[in-house]
Structures are given as C-alpha cells and as structure tokens.
Write a protein that holds these residues in place. Structure first.
Motif, mmCIF file in Angstrom:
data_model
loop_
_atom_site.group_PDB
_atom_site.id
_atom_site.type_symbol
_atom_site.label_atom_id
_atom_site.label_comp_id
_atom_site.label_asym_id
_atom_site.label_seq_id
_atom_site.Cartn_x
_atom_site.Cartn_y
_atom_site.Cartn_z
ATOM 1 N N ILE A 48 0.873 -1.174 0.000
ATOM 2 C CA ILE A 48 0.000 0.000 0.000
ATOM 3 C C ILE A 48 0.913 1.228 0.000
ATOM 4 C CG2 ILE A 48 -1.779 1.284 1.235
ATOM 5 C CD1 ILE A 48 -2.813 -1.389 0.278
ATOM 6 N N ILE A 49 0.745 2.082 -1.007
ATOM 7 C CA ILE A 49 1.567 3.294 -1.086
ATOM 8 C C ILE A 49 0.663 4.511 -1.217
ATOM 9 C CG2 ILE A 49 3.541 2.092 -2.116
ATOM 10 C CD1 ILE A 49 2.671 3.286 -4.836
ATOM 11 N N GLU A 50 1.223 5.669 -0.963
ATOM 12 C CA GLU A 50 0.495 6.915 -1.135
ATOM 13 C C GLU A 50 0.834 7.492 -2.501
ATOM 14 O OE1 GLU A 50 1.491 9.400 2.213
ATOM 15 O OE2 GLU A 50 -0.158 8.553 3.378
ATOM 16 N N VAL A 51 -0.208 7.751 -3.292
ATOM 17 C CA VAL A 51 -0.009 8.289 -4.635
ATOM 18 C C VAL A 51 -0.810 9.576 -4.798
ATOM 19 C CG1 VAL A 51 0.468 6.047 -5.706
ATOM 20 C CG2 VAL A 51 -1.873 6.873 -5.584
ATOM 21 N N PRO A 52 -0.292 10.519 -5.583
ATOM 22 C CA PRO A 52 -1.051 11.745 -5.844
ATOM 23 C C PRO A 52 -2.354 11.424 -6.567
ATOM 24 C CG PRO A 52 1.242 12.020 -6.475
ATOM 25 C CD PRO A 52 1.038 10.557 -6.190
ATOM 26 N N LEU A 53 -3.418 12.111 -6.179
ATOM 27 C CA LEU A 53 -4.711 11.924 -6.819
ATOM 28 C C LEU A 53 -4.681 12.447 -8.255
ATOM 29 C CD1 LEU A 53 -7.685 11.092 -6.553
ATOM 30 C CD2 LEU A 53 -8.148 13.362 -5.628
#
Length: 172
Positions: A48-53
C-alpha cells in the motif's frame, strides 16, 4: 498590493508532485498535493503506497505577488491555464476534493475526457441517472454524450465528465 489568495493548480514534472509540495511548504507557500492510498503489485509482493490523486498537479493558495515564487520552484512547469489565464479554483471545489478523500474505504479516480472513447461502456456516478450504465456516443467540451438504454428506449444524455466512470465489472 493585493492580499486576496486564490487556489490555483500548477503542472509539475512527472512524479514530482510530493517533492514540489514539500518545497513550496518550506518556502511558506500554502500548497496541497491530494494523496490517496493505493495497492501496488511488485513481482514479489503487494504494498500500500500513497499516490497523488492528480498526476503532475499540485494546488497552491497564493496571492498574485506569490506567483513568481511558485514558478521559480524546482519541479514546477507552469500554472494550469483556462482562457489564457492561470485558472482559479473555487474554495468549494478544494473542499469537495478534501471531503471525498476523507471518506473511509473510498477510492477516488480522476479521468480526463481523453480517457473516454466512442462506444466505451460507462457507469453514471452522480445525479438522477446514478448507477445506470450506458455507452459513450461522443465527447466534446468537457462533456460526454451517453446512450442509456432502458425500458426498450434509447435516451441520449449529456453529462459532465466527472459524472461518468469506467465500470470495473463490465466487459466490453
């Protein structure tokens, strides 16, 4: 000198959204890069990673005088323009994006009008036709024209692009 601040969007180099956001904040400029969690598959694991919307976009809340400082930030390409002027984004639109991102177990997807093609199957995600499926018959001026077939009749409805999405469970 004007002290009125407006939300605007800047284009960034590809995959520089978080870096640009961090640098702008360090400069004292109000900046926001909407982030959502996404699952990515590698050959040996899932993570699970954080990605720009929004790919290559960062929002800034600035005065006219702060524009040059934003443009001089490493990784910023230019302001997003509308009618040959930097586009101003309404506070309500920023608030709506923030509200959607706060929803639990919700995945927000952003699709440009170019991602829709004639004969694509779509699902209407807002309004009175919500959850109906249809077929794109054409796209124009940030609108899509969708053929909805129900009750044995064909109805053609014009929708803003934000009202339609590609269904994950439909096979064309």
């Amino acid at each position: 000198m004007t002290d009125i601040k407006n939300w605007m969007a800047v284009y960034t180099k590809p995959r520089w959204e978080k870096k640009v956001d961090r640098v702008l904040l360090q400069k004292g400029i109000t900046s926001w890069c909407p982030i959502q969690k996404a699952e990515r598959q590698w050959s040996d694991r899932k993570k699970i990673i954080e990605v720009p919307l929004f790919s290559s976009y960062v929002f800034v809340n600035i005065t006219k005088e702060e524009r040059l400082g934003v443009l001089q930030t490493n990784g910023v390409i230019n302001f997003v323009h509308y009618l040959n002027k930097p586009a101003v984004i309404r506070n309500e639109e920023i608030a709506t994006i923030k509200l959607y991102l706060q929803e639990k177990d919700v995945t927000v997807s952003v699709q440009s009008i170019q991602s829709f093609r004639e004969n694509d199957k779509v699902v209407i995600s807002q309004g009175v036709f919500m959850d109906n499926t249809g077929t794109i018959i054409r796209t124009a001026n940030k609108k899509v024209y969708v053929r909805l077939e129900s009750l044995g009749q064909v109805m053609v409805v014009e929708f803003p692009v934000s009202f339609v999405s590609t269904p994950h469970n439909l096979i064309s």
